[in-house]
Design an enzyme around this catalytic site. Structure first.
Site, PDB file in Angstrom:
ATOM      1  N   LYS A  27     -24.328  56.171-135.228  1.00  0.00           N
ATOM      2  CA  LYS A  27     -25.153  55.066-134.717  1.00  0.00           C
ATOM      3  C   LYS A  27     -25.356  54.003-135.797  1.00  0.00           C
ATOM      4  O   LYS A  27     -25.200  52.814-135.535  1.00  0.00           O
ATOM      5  CB  LYS A  27     -26.497  55.640-134.240  1.00  0.00           C
ATOM      6  N   SER A  28     -25.705  54.427-136.999  1.00  0.00           N
ATOM      7  CA  SER A  28     -25.965  53.456-138.076  1.00  0.00           C
ATOM      8  C   SER A  28     -24.724  52.607-138.362  1.00  0.00           C
ATOM      9  O   SER A  28     -24.808  51.390-138.537  1.00  0.00           O
ATOM     10  CB  SER A  28     -26.354  54.193-139.359  1.00  0.00           C
ATOM     11  N   ARG A  32     -23.915  48.432-137.733  1.00  0.00           N
ATOM     12  CA  ARG A  32     -23.477  47.582-138.845  1.00  0.00           C
ATOM     13  C   ARG A  32     -22.101  46.982-138.589  1.00  0.00           C
ATOM     14  O   ARG A  32     -21.806  45.875-139.055  1.00  0.00           O
ATOM     15  CB  ARG A  32     -23.505  48.388-140.143  1.00  0.00           C
ATOM     16  N   GLY A 100     -34.919  50.743-133.525  1.00  0.00           N
ATOM     17  CA  GLY A 100     -35.536  50.286-134.768  1.00  0.00           C
ATOM     18  C   GLY A 100     -34.521  49.673-135.715  1.00  0.00           C
ATOM     19  O   GLY A 100     -34.810  48.694-136.410  1.00  0.00           O
ATOM     20  N   ARG A 128     -43.930  50.296-133.080  1.00  0.00           N
ATOM     21  CA  ARG A 128     -43.473  50.711-134.412  1.00  0.00           C
ATOM     22  C   ARG A 128     -43.752  49.641-135.480  1.00  0.00           C
ATOM     23  O   ARG A 128     -43.712  48.446-135.200  1.00  0.00           O
ATOM     24  CB  ARG A 128     -41.982  51.095-134.355  1.00  0.00           C
ATOM     25  N   GLN A 174     -33.392  51.104-143.447  1.00  0.00           N
ATOM     26  CA  GLN A 174     -33.511  49.926-142.581  1.00  0.00           C
ATOM     27  C   GLN A 174     -34.094  48.750-143.365  1.00  0.00           C
ATOM     28  O   GLN A 174     -33.621  47.615-143.235  1.00  0.00           O
ATOM     29  CB  GLN A 174     -34.391  50.254-141.370  1.00  0.00           C
ATOM     30  N   ASP A 320     -33.460  62.030-139.879  1.00  0.00           N
ATOM     31  CA  ASP A 320     -33.362  62.056-138.418  1.00  0.00           C
ATOM     32  C   ASP A 320     -33.135  63.466-137.874  1.00  0.00           C
ATOM     33  O   ASP A 320     -33.099  63.658-136.653  1.00  0.00           O
ATOM     34  CB  ASP A 320     -32.212  61.147-137.956  1.00  0.00           C
ATOM     35  N   ARG A 351     -42.815  62.348-134.481  1.00  0.00           N
ATOM     36  CA  ARG A 351     -41.978  63.551-134.344  1.00  0.00           C
ATOM     37  C   ARG A 351     -42.653  64.818-134.860  1.00  0.00           C
ATOM     38  O   ARG A 351     -42.292  65.917-134.449  1.00  0.00           O
ATOM     39  CB  ARG A 351     -40.627  63.338-135.045  1.00  0.00           C
TER      40      ARG A 351
END
Ligand code: S3P
Length: 439
Positions: A27-28, A32, A100, A128, A174, A320, A351
């Site tokens: 995902k990251s 990008r 996020g 958030r 982030q 995560d 979480r």
């Protein structure tokens, strides 16, 4: 967005995981690839792109800013880069959904444009904290309006940005990435100091696209005014998605599963380190490097787990993965203690609380603390738990079914689509008995 839909998982107890699987793209890195590919000169070809709602929100945002993007089709995306100054003002607010990463990275990138934008999100994202990016960006000369530090964010364009030296108060990739992206548009050399190593996908991709980034120990520097050159990007499978299968295999007798072509960037492999400390049998093979990112096949064969004190330096490297690690702890022999993980309280859900509440419903001795959790492993029972619309909480409880004494019902699972759209199908193929119900 999907979080407003309802989806329930019903997991039957028992079974084991086996076979060879390829989980979806990281995902990251997918986020990008769209951001940097859009700003590059030339055409960037991406394969292995995650077709999940989060990465698709980033893709839609760049399309709305005039970037021509073909796909995604079978994980392939072609981005016709517009160069550092080629983005256009969107004619609507940009919907970041549950993501996020999209909103925080874009707040930096958009602070350097010559037009205004509004970034909004779903009910989870709207709660958030964004001051962590708004404050350092303001020091650079950016102007961002917010709802008391929460989205929607109104990012003003047309401000000259100036480089700053900034010590990150929290370990956050982030925030680091947001400042690197703003730093490309700033006058001078932006310097960022990290309190602990965090994922470095931005640094690797920037370098891969010809934008110089200096990394020395805990310090990253970027000089404004550079250019990006289009490239090809092979997105590895996401170790965060592979984690659910690693934990599932580690807790269920008879399991033997291989996860193919998974990213094993050293800033992401906390889960492998932690599970190994707990006694898991994990082996890596076919190790190689693709597009500057190390990848490997990860094999997990069942072995009994024991509780541990999780070393605090592993926390950012597994940030995560904790919902799944808590499930491993719940079926391990003895006590597992996590500290130094207060960041888990401001993820897609709180979480720590979500997992402690759900594990208690399943009969596990799990006590939330301010910055972590204490779990006395033993047997996992049955019951109905709430994922609170958090994809990783939902998938973690699904894997608990492998060790459960009865049926586990998990509510609010629609957001699994943000990171792992084919989770139910892959988990079922591997050996989990899981049904999904709409409504
Ligand atoms: C991410 C960084 C991490 C992680 C998130 C993705 C990224 O967040 O939890 O899922 O892609 O940079 P933080 O920077 O808030 O720790």
């Amino acid at each position: 967005m999907s979080s407003e839909q309802k989806k329930q998982y019903i997991v039957q107890p028992g079974g084991s995981l086996s076979g060879e699987l390829r989980v979806p793209g990281d995902k990251s890195i997918s986020h990008r690839s769209i951001m940097l590919g859009s700003l590059a000169e030339g055409t960037t070809e991406v394969s292995g792109f995650l077709e999940g709602d989060d990465a698709l929100a980033t893709l839609a945002a760049f399309r709305a800013m005039g970037v021509e993007i073909d796909g995604p089709e079978n994980g392939e995306v072609t981005i016709h880069g517009v160069g550092m100054h080629g983005l256009k003002e969107p004619d609507h607010e940009l919907d970041m959904g549950n993501s996020g990463t999209s909103i925080r990275l874009l707040s930096g990138l958009l602070s350097g444009q010559n037009f205004n934008t509004t970034l909004a999100g779903d009910s989870s994202l709207s709660k958030r904290p964004m001051s962590r990016v708004i404050d350092p960006l303001a020091k650079m000369g950016a102007v961002i309006g917010s709802n008391e530090g929460k989205p929607p964010l109104h990012v003003q364009g047309d401000n000259q940005l100036y480089a700053i030296s900034y010590e990150l108060p929290i370990a956050s990739a982030q925030v680091k990435s947001c400042l690197l992206l703003a730093g490309m548009y700033a006058k001078g050399k932006t310097t960022i100091v990290e309190p602990a190593p965090t994922r470095d996908h931005s640094e690797r991709m920037l370098k891969g696209m010809g934008y110089p980034v200096e990394v020395k120990g805990d310090t990253v520097c970027i000089e404004g005014g550079g250019r990006l050159t289009a490239t090809t990007i092979d997105v590895p499978s996401d170790i965060s998605s592979a984690t659910f299968f690693m934990v599932g295999a580690a807790i269920s007798e008879g399991s033997d599963i291989t996860l193919k072509h998974v990213g094993i960037n050293p800033t992401r492999i906390g889960v492998v380190n932690i599970l190994r400390m707990m006694g898991a049998n994990i082996s890596l093979s076919n190790e190689t490097v693709t597009g500057g990112e190390p990848v490997a096949d990860i094999r997990v064969q069942y072995a009994p787990l024991k509780g541990i004190d999780i070393p605090v330096e592993q926390v950012p490297l597994a940030i995560d993965e904790f919902p799944a690690i808590f499930v491993a702890a719940a079926s391990a022999d003895g006590r597992t203690v996590l500290t130094g993980a207060e960041e888990l309280r401001v993820k897609e859900s709180d979480r720590i609380q979500a997992m402690a509440d759900g594990l208690q419903i399943l009969g596990v001795d799990a006590v939330a603390t301010d910055d972590g959790i204490i779990i006395h492993g033993g047997t996992i029972g049955s019951g109905e738990v709430d994922s609170l619309g958090d994809h990783r909480v939902a998938m973690a409880f699904a894997m608990a079914g492998l060790q459960a004494g009865g049926t586990i019902v998990i509510n609010n699972c629609a957001n699994v689509a943000t990171s792992f759209p084919n989770f139910v199908e892959l988990a079922s193929t591997a050996g989990l008995t899981l049904d999904e119900i709409d409504g």
